[in-house]
Design a protein around this motif. Structure first.
Motif, PDB file in Angstrom:
ATOM      1  N   ARG A   1      -6.889  -0.896  -8.870  1.00 18.79           N
ATOM      2  CA  ARG A   1      -7.937  -1.782  -9.395  1.00 18.79           C
ATOM      3  C   ARG A   1      -8.625  -2.562  -8.288  1.00 18.79           C
ATOM      4  O   ARG A   1      -9.799  -2.880  -8.371  1.00 18.79           O
ATOM      5  CB  ARG A   1      -7.301  -2.770 -10.386  1.00 18.79           C
ATOM      6  N   ASN A   2      -7.865  -2.850  -7.227  1.00 16.11           N
ATOM      7  CA  ASN A   2      -8.382  -3.697  -6.156  1.00 16.11           C
ATOM      8  C   ASN A   2      -8.656  -2.938  -4.856  1.00 16.11           C
ATOM      9  O   ASN A   2      -8.777  -3.543  -3.792  1.00 16.11           O
ATOM     10  CB  ASN A   2      -7.402  -4.839  -5.907  1.00 16.11           C
ATOM     11  N   HIS A   3      -8.745  -1.610  -4.962  1.00 16.21           N
ATOM     12  CA  HIS A   3      -9.137  -0.756  -3.829  1.00 16.21           C
ATOM     13  C   HIS A   3      -8.203  -0.891  -2.625  1.00 16.21           C
ATOM     14  O   HIS A   3      -8.631  -0.777  -1.475  1.00 16.21           O
ATOM     15  CB  HIS A   3     -10.581  -1.084  -3.398  1.00 16.21           C
ATOM     16  N   VAL A   4      -6.912  -1.113  -2.899  1.00  9.02           N
ATOM     17  CA  VAL A   4      -5.920  -1.078  -1.823  1.00  9.02           C
ATOM     18  C   VAL A   4      -5.590   0.375  -1.496  1.00  9.02           C
ATOM     19  O   VAL A   4      -5.281   0.707  -0.359  1.00  9.02           O
ATOM     20  CB  VAL A   4      -4.644  -1.858  -2.228  1.00  9.02           C
ATOM     21  N   ILE A   5      -5.687   1.227  -2.503  1.00  9.66           N
ATOM     22  CA  ILE A   5      -5.523   2.683  -2.301  1.00  9.66           C
ATOM     23  C   ILE A   5      -6.727   3.395  -2.922  1.00  9.66           C
ATOM     24  O   ILE A   5      -7.431   2.824  -3.728  1.00  9.66           O
ATOM     25  CB  ILE A   5      -4.214   3.218  -2.917  1.00  9.66           C
TER      26      ILE A   5
ATOM     27  N   LEU B   1       3.116 -10.605  -7.024  1.00 12.77           N
ATOM     28  CA  LEU B   1       1.974 -10.036  -7.731  1.00 12.77           C
ATOM     29  C   LEU B   1       2.139 -10.129  -9.246  1.00 12.77           C
ATOM     30  O   LEU B   1       1.298  -9.625 -10.001  1.00 12.77           O
ATOM     31  CB  LEU B   1       1.763  -8.578  -7.301  1.00 12.77           C
ATOM     32  N   HIS B   2       3.233 -10.753  -9.674  1.00 12.08           N
ATOM     33  CA  HIS B   2       3.458 -11.047 -11.098  1.00 12.08           C
ATOM     34  C   HIS B   2       3.414  -9.795 -11.981  1.00 12.08           C
ATOM     35  O   HIS B   2       2.701  -9.745 -12.988  1.00 12.08           O
ATOM     36  CB  HIS B   2       2.444 -12.077 -11.608  1.00 12.08           C
ATOM     37  N   VAL B   3       4.151  -8.768 -11.560  1.00 10.02           N
ATOM     38  CA  VAL B   3       4.272  -7.573 -12.387  1.00 10.02           C
ATOM     39  C   VAL B   3       5.723  -7.427 -12.846  1.00 10.02           C
ATOM     40  O   VAL B   3       6.632  -8.006 -12.252  1.00 10.02           O
ATOM     41  CB  VAL B   3       3.827  -6.301 -11.626  1.00 10.02           C
ATOM     42  N   LYS B   4       5.922  -6.653 -13.910  1.00  7.69           N
ATOM     43  CA  LYS B   4       7.260  -6.524 -14.498  1.00  7.69           C
ATOM     44  C   LYS B   4       8.174  -5.631 -13.660  1.00  7.69           C
ATOM     45  O   LYS B   4       9.392  -5.821 -13.636  1.00  7.69           O
ATOM     46  CB  LYS B   4       7.141  -5.961 -15.917  1.00  7.69           C
ATOM     47  N   SER B   5       7.584  -4.647 -13.004  1.00 10.03           N
ATOM     48  CA  SER B   5       8.381  -3.735 -12.179  1.00 10.03           C
ATOM     49  C   SER B   5       7.478  -3.071 -11.146  1.00 10.03           C
ATOM     50  O   SER B   5       6.244  -3.207 -11.193  1.00 10.03           O
ATOM     51  CB  SER B   5       9.055  -2.654 -13.042  1.00 10.03           C
ATOM     52  N   GLY B   6       8.101  -2.313 -10.240  1.00  9.76           N
ATOM     53  CA  GLY B   6       7.349  -1.639  -9.201  1.00  9.76           C
ATOM     54  C   GLY B   6       6.376  -0.600  -9.721  1.00  9.76           C
ATOM     55  O   GLY B   6       5.417  -0.231  -9.036  1.00  9.76           O
TER      56      GLY B   6
ATOM     57  N   GLN C   1       0.822  -1.199   0.000  1.00 11.78           N
ATOM     58  CA  GLN C   1       0.000   0.000   0.000  1.00 11.78           C
ATOM     59  C   GLN C   1       0.866   1.263   0.000  1.00 11.78           C
ATOM     60  O   GLN C   1       0.609   2.205  -0.758  1.00 11.78           O
ATOM     61  CB  GLN C   1      -0.926   0.004   1.207  1.00 11.78           C
ATOM     62  N   CYS C   2       1.905   1.263   0.813  1.00  8.70           N
ATOM     63  CA  CYS C   2       2.795   2.433   0.885  1.00  8.70           C
ATOM     64  C   CYS C   2       3.471   2.699  -0.462  1.00  8.70           C
ATOM     65  O   CYS C   2       3.527   3.849  -0.924  1.00  8.70           O
ATOM     66  CB  CYS C   2       3.854   2.216   1.962  1.00  8.70           C
ATOM     67  N   LEU C   3       3.984   1.656  -1.093  1.00  6.78           N
ATOM     68  CA  LEU C   3       4.627   1.802  -2.404  1.00  6.78           C
ATOM     69  C   LEU C   3       3.630   2.310  -3.438  1.00  6.78           C
ATOM     70  O   LEU C   3       3.952   3.174  -4.270  1.00  6.78           O
ATOM     71  CB  LEU C   3       5.218   0.467  -2.861  1.00  6.78           C
ATOM     72  N   SER C   4       2.404   1.797  -3.382  1.00 11.85           N
ATOM     73  CA  SER C   4       1.371   2.182  -4.343  1.00 11.85           C
ATOM     74  C   SER C   4       0.956   3.638  -4.176  1.00 11.85           C
ATOM     75  O   SER C   4       0.489   4.268  -5.115  1.00 11.85           O
ATOM     76  CB  SER C   4       0.144   1.280  -4.190  1.00 11.85           C
ATOM     77  N   GLN C   5       1.129   4.156  -2.968  1.00 16.56           N
ATOM     78  CA  GLN C   5       0.811   5.568  -2.702  1.00 16.56           C
ATOM     79  C   GLN C   5       1.949   6.491  -3.107  1.00 16.56           C
ATOM     80  O   GLN C   5       1.835   7.712  -2.983  1.00 16.56           O
ATOM     81  CB  GLN C   5       0.490   5.755  -1.221  1.00 16.56           C
TER      82      GLN C   5
END
Length: 207
Positions: free
Chosen positions: A203-207, A189-194, A156-160
């Motif tokens: 998309r998932n309402h984490v932020i 989370l199977h993403v290419k980068s941060g 959550q912190c990184l996403s913010q």
């Protein structure tokens, strides 16, 4: 009756304390960091703890885990701005009796206090994933569910948009440790980068 209000915002603590007095609590203690909670519970033995999840140092999930591990008996009502979709079940499993979002009016908090002190739980009904989420979100929600409490907090912190340094300062962890968590989150989370963490979070309402 005694209560402990745990929140790093003085205005929130004051508002919660006002409701607690109306509910009949005579002695209300306050804490602004997670690390203060267990010592204050031992000292005052509150009947109710109103706990935020986002605080400097130990966050609310850490505090819940430590209360359970300590064997101390106290009712915990979580009052937080965190999205219940990803946090309510975690709090319930950790021993909380209620979960109230700060986006609701204070009537919800008052009702939750009454329910908990009467021996009941107070949780919102979450949407059924099979109805409310599409196939992509169901997969992502499952991956988010498998994150540890600390991983979810850092996600959550990184996403913010917080820097590794700022996250480390808030959680009392080193910059290197946060970097390690970031790599782990990218893998889990199977993403290419941060850069793509924010997209999943929104998309998932984490932020």
């Amino acid at each position: 009756m005694e209560a402990l209000v745990v929140d790093d915002h003085p205005v929130v603590r004051a508002a919660v304390a006002m409701l607690l007095r109306k509910a009949g609590f005579l002695h209300i203690h306050e804490a602004s960091t997670g690390s203060e909670v267990l010592p204050k519970i031992r000292e005052h033995k509150p009947d109710l703890v109103v706990l935020d999840l986002v605080m400097p140092g130990l966050d609310g999930l850490d505090v819940l885990a430590r209360i359970r591990a300590s064997g101390m008996k106290c009712r915990v009502l979580v009052f937080t701005s965190q999205e219940p979709l990803h946090y309510q079940d975690r709090c319930m499993r950790a021993g909380a009796e209620a979960y109230v979002s700060k986006t609701n009016n204070l009537d919800h908090l008052q009702k939750a206090m009454g329910a908990v002190m009467a021996g009941y739980s107070y949780f919102v009904k979450l949407p059924s994933s099979s109805v409310a989420l599409n196939a992509l979100q169901r997969t992502e929600a499952q991956m988010i569910e498998r994150l540890s409490d600390r991983e979810l907090t850092i996600f959550q912190c990184l996403s913010q948009g917080m820097s590794n340094k700022d996250i480390g300062k808030r959680l009392n962890l080193s910059h290197k440790t946060i970097s390690t968590y970031k790599v782990r989150l990218i893998e889990k989370l199977h993403v290419k980068s941060g850069v793509f963490l924010r997209d999943i979070a929104k998309r998932n309402h984490v932020i």
